[in-house]
Write a protein that holds these residues in place. Structure first.
Motif, PDB file in Angstrom:
ATOM      1  N   GLY B  84      -7.875  10.047   7.507  1.00 34.73           N
ATOM      2  CA  GLY B  84      -6.879   8.991   7.361  1.00 34.73           C
ATOM      3  C   GLY B  84      -6.097   8.755   8.637  1.00 34.73           C
ATOM      4  O   GLY B  84      -5.007   8.185   8.626  1.00 34.73           O
ATOM      5  N   LEU B 107      -9.851   6.642   4.939  1.00 33.26           N
ATOM      6  CA  LEU B 107      -8.704   5.889   4.430  1.00 33.26           C
ATOM      7  C   LEU B 107      -8.185   4.994   5.542  1.00 33.26           C
ATOM      8  O   LEU B 107      -8.163   5.392   6.705  1.00 33.26           O
ATOM      9  N   ASP B 108      -7.761   3.801   5.171  1.00 27.12           N
ATOM     10  CA  ASP B 108      -7.112   2.959   6.177  1.00 27.12           C
ATOM     11  C   ASP B 108      -5.868   3.684   6.669  1.00 27.12           C
ATOM     12  O   ASP B 108      -5.231   4.432   5.918  1.00 27.12           O
ATOM     13  N   MET B 111      -2.795   4.985   4.498  1.00 25.40           N
ATOM     14  CA  MET B 111      -3.075   5.001   3.064  1.00 25.40           C
ATOM     15  C   MET B 111      -3.102   6.430   2.538  1.00 25.40           C
ATOM     16  O   MET B 111      -3.411   7.364   3.250  1.00 25.40           O
ATOM     17  N   SER B 112      -2.800   6.567   1.263  1.00 25.86           N
ATOM     18  CA  SER B 112      -2.806   7.908   0.682  1.00 25.86           C
ATOM     19  C   SER B 112      -4.102   8.138  -0.078  1.00 25.86           C
ATOM     20  O   SER B 112      -4.879   7.214  -0.328  1.00 25.86           O
ATOM     21  N   THR B 114      -5.815   8.913  -3.451  1.00 31.47           N
ATOM     22  CA  THR B 114      -5.464   8.774  -4.872  1.00 31.47           C
ATOM     23  C   THR B 114      -6.511   9.446  -5.759  1.00 31.47           C
ATOM     24  O   THR B 114      -7.633   9.725  -5.319  1.00 31.47           O
ATOM     25  N   THR B 138       0.186   9.185  11.274  1.00 29.60           N
ATOM     26  CA  THR B 138       0.790   8.127  10.454  1.00 29.60           C
ATOM     27  C   THR B 138       1.943   8.635   9.596  1.00 29.60           C
ATOM     28  O   THR B 138       2.678   7.843   9.011  1.00 29.60           O
ATOM     29  N   VAL B 140       1.581  10.356   6.796  1.00 29.26           N
ATOM     30  CA  VAL B 140       1.207  10.467   5.376  1.00 29.26           C
ATOM     31  C   VAL B 140       1.065  11.927   4.969  1.00 29.26           C
ATOM     32  O   VAL B 140       0.363  12.690   5.627  1.00 29.26           O
ATOM     33  N   TYR B 142      -0.468  14.195   2.084  1.00 22.74           N
ATOM     34  CA  TYR B 142      -1.414  14.046   0.976  1.00 22.74           C
ATOM     35  C   TYR B 142      -0.932  14.804  -0.257  1.00 22.74           C
ATOM     36  O   TYR B 142      -0.166  15.769  -0.148  1.00 22.74           O
ATOM     37  N   ILE B 286       4.318   3.416   6.191  1.00 20.33           N
ATOM     38  CA  ILE B 286       3.609   3.855   4.975  1.00 20.33           C
ATOM     39  C   ILE B 286       4.543   3.789   3.765  1.00 20.33           C
ATOM     40  O   ILE B 286       5.752   3.624   3.910  1.00 20.33           O
ATOM     41  N   ASN B 287       3.952   3.938   2.588  1.00 20.18           N
ATOM     42  CA  ASN B 287       4.749   3.956   1.361  1.00 20.18           C
ATOM     43  C   ASN B 287       5.713   5.132   1.348  1.00 20.18           C
ATOM     44  O   ASN B 287       5.348   6.238   1.744  1.00 20.18           O
ATOM     45  N   ASP B 290       4.740   8.590   0.017  1.00 20.91           N
ATOM     46  CA  ASP B 290       3.756   9.384   0.760  1.00 20.91           C
ATOM     47  C   ASP B 290       4.333  10.022   2.019  1.00 20.91           C
ATOM     48  O   ASP B 290       3.618  10.685   2.763  1.00 20.91           O
TER      49      ASP B 290
END
Lengths: 363, 363
Positions: B84, B107-108, B111-112, B114, B138, B140, B142, B286-287, B290
């Motif tokens: 990722g 993963l882009d 992105m996380s 899922t 990034t 993120v 996990y 990112i979200n 995450d």
């Protein structure tokens, strides 16, 4: 504690003071400039030919030995390895691991490499030659003129592990036709352990770039490429690289490599003369003419005396570390290192400690 | 300079003071005892199961990633790798180098992972699983519960690169069925760069001892064997290991891992709230759910704004380093690290610097 081992060794005040600084972010033009300067100064001090390069490896000396064997030699080579002690043996093991065809010149502990021995390997199609400058386990310094001439005649790529010998012993890549030389941070450079350096000439660079190794961390092509912009592929020991820069510049300012060589020669000679002068019950493990300036390996006159005990008593009762040997030599040979920041006064203290042991009947 | 990168990070006073000490000789029972203590404390902090071991690698985090891929996985495996970002990509490259058969979960950026994505790989005969705790490029983090459960159901040996996440993010080898976890010295442990650590459970030790690797420096069997007596096969970064010992004992004394996790969570939350409060033209890359506590990745509200310039201006005019991204994200994403010794006051200074750039029309 006074430290007479062969690494890590005593650092000077300037290096120690830098050790307490914050460590900067390193993906910057500022750090790149410092690294380019490190590269230039190391190439100078190894007297490396034009267009030589230096690679900065975060890892012990063995990391650079391994990277060298896998990057500069291949299963298509046929190399000659001098095995005169535990570090020579390590080169043999590395050739085995990476399937580099080799012949081993096995020397008894403490023996030197002579032209007589070497003559047997003349014109036998060897493509590479690997040895130490100083075999640290015994203190033998090999005859680099002999080896360099052999390599020139036989067209061998010459790798010299100068980890402990660099700065202490006279050395020149140009003079001795050396293609690759390595050293480490915690030897005569007197920096913290964590770094080793690979200096390589144009031929070595070409050899390294002619094949792909099965490693990411030891892929020297990647180091060479990143080094063009003064960087390393992975986070290096940034703090130690800053200490290196300071140290190299001070060496240059204080007379350069010649003055370093002299300093160590005098220090080793002083220690050795004191052993005789004070009638200590030791003798050199090796012939005087083969002695490196970086270390003195000694045996007890009484060959059944367990010298490992001297190391223990000096550590526990005199606050001094001398350097014990490992393996077969553990109880027979001990070493006194001359690299690092060591004053005459400290050497006198060690001699005094030996005298004290003698008086106490412990020698 | 104030350092908001993700490594090397700012060290505390105690660690810095130790940095100016002489470095002791290390082949002694005294240093072995310190190393045994380091091993025990690291195993504790990773919440490693009984009989776990720690290996001390002198080298960057990548050295431990490489050593892990070659020692814990073989061409007989079939592993799943989460890619990722640049560190996930590095795991993919290592599997390629060492011919470990793998499938890649690409993963882009940002992105996380899922349960939906992961469900496709259920019961497909995977024997290993490799990913980051926090993908540092990034930010993120996990879902370790998801991954740990998958690995338990599918009987996968689970390797987690917790290099930047350790201490900052909640983590437990026991809870998440992790067999191998690694971290580095220059991340939240806030020590000089030069060391990385591999913590492995009993299964991982057995896997590693079941085959011989083609490396001397990365031969973890040798490290495990030497570790039994509190030693390493090669000269380690002794100074940093002493700083590690001091740091680990202080962490333990100050509330252990829980209190560290809290500290970083609060620090990250404080910074993120300030970005909103001060109406800075940034948003999370990112979200929020995450987000790792170790770093915040930000993008400019105006997507054509070149954020690399912010890094340069802060460095040259405000004496601060934030962390630029490399590769594709270089001009789009920048990061602010939360690991290391950073005070609230320093975060306020960074916010103030952003405000100043805004006023000057540079944001």
């Amino acid at each position: 504690m006074i430290n007479f081992t062969v690494g890590p060794v005593q650092m000077d005040k300037e290096t120690r003071n830098l050790g307490k600084n914050q460590i900067p972010y390193f993906r910057t033009p500022e750090f790149s400039a410092l690294m380019k300067e490190n590269e230039k100064l190391l190439c100078n001090f190894f007297d490396a030919p034009e267009e030589s390069r230096t690679v900065f490896m975060t890892g012990s000396g063995t990391a650079s030995m391994e990277a060298s064997v896998m990057n500069f030699f291949t299963p298509q080579d046929k190399v000659l390895v001098v095995n005169g002690g535990s570090f020579g043996h390590r080169l043999v093991e590395l050739c085995q691991i990476f399937e580099v065809p080799f012949e081993e010149i096995k020397l008894d502990y403490g023996m030197s490499l002579t032209s007589e021995i070497l003559s047997k390997y003349e014109a036998k199609g060897f493509t590479g030659f690997l040895l130490q400058l100083c075999e640290t386990s015994t203190g033998v310094k090999y005859d680099m003129q002999l080896v360099g001439d052999f390599c020139k005649r036989n067209n061998c790529l010459l790798f010299v592990d100068a980890i402990s010998g660099f700065l202490a012993d006279e050395f020149s890549m140009k003079k001795y036709n050396v293609n690759i030389a390595i050293t480490g941070s915690q030897k005569a450079l007197s920096l913290p352990p964590s770094l080793s350096f690979i200096i390589m000439d144009k031929n070595a660079q070409e050899k390294c770039c002619s094949h792909k190794v099965k490693s990411m961390y030891f892929d020297l092509q990647d180091y060479l490429k990143n080094g063009e912009r003064g960087q390393t592929p992975f986070t290096p020991a940034v703090g130690s690289l800053i200490q290196l820069n300071d140290k190299l510049k001070r060496i240059q300012k204080n007379g350069g490599i010649k003055s370093e060589n002299q300093k160590y020669a005098q220090r080793a000679a002083y220690f050795r003369s004191k052993i005789i002068e004070e009638k200590l019950p030791f003798k050199n493990f090796i012939n005087e003419k083969d002695c490196s300036n970086c270390v003195t390996a000694l045996v007890h006159n009484n060959s059944s005396f367990n010298v490992y005990k001297i190391f223990e008593t000096l550590k526990d009762e005199y606050n001094m570390w001398i350097c014990p040997n490992g393996g077969d030599l553990k109880e027979k040979v001990f070493r006194v290192g001359h690299i690092g920041t060591i004053s005459k006064k400290e050497i006198d203290k060690l001699i005094k400690a030996f005298k004290s042991l003698q008086k106490r009947g412990l020698l």
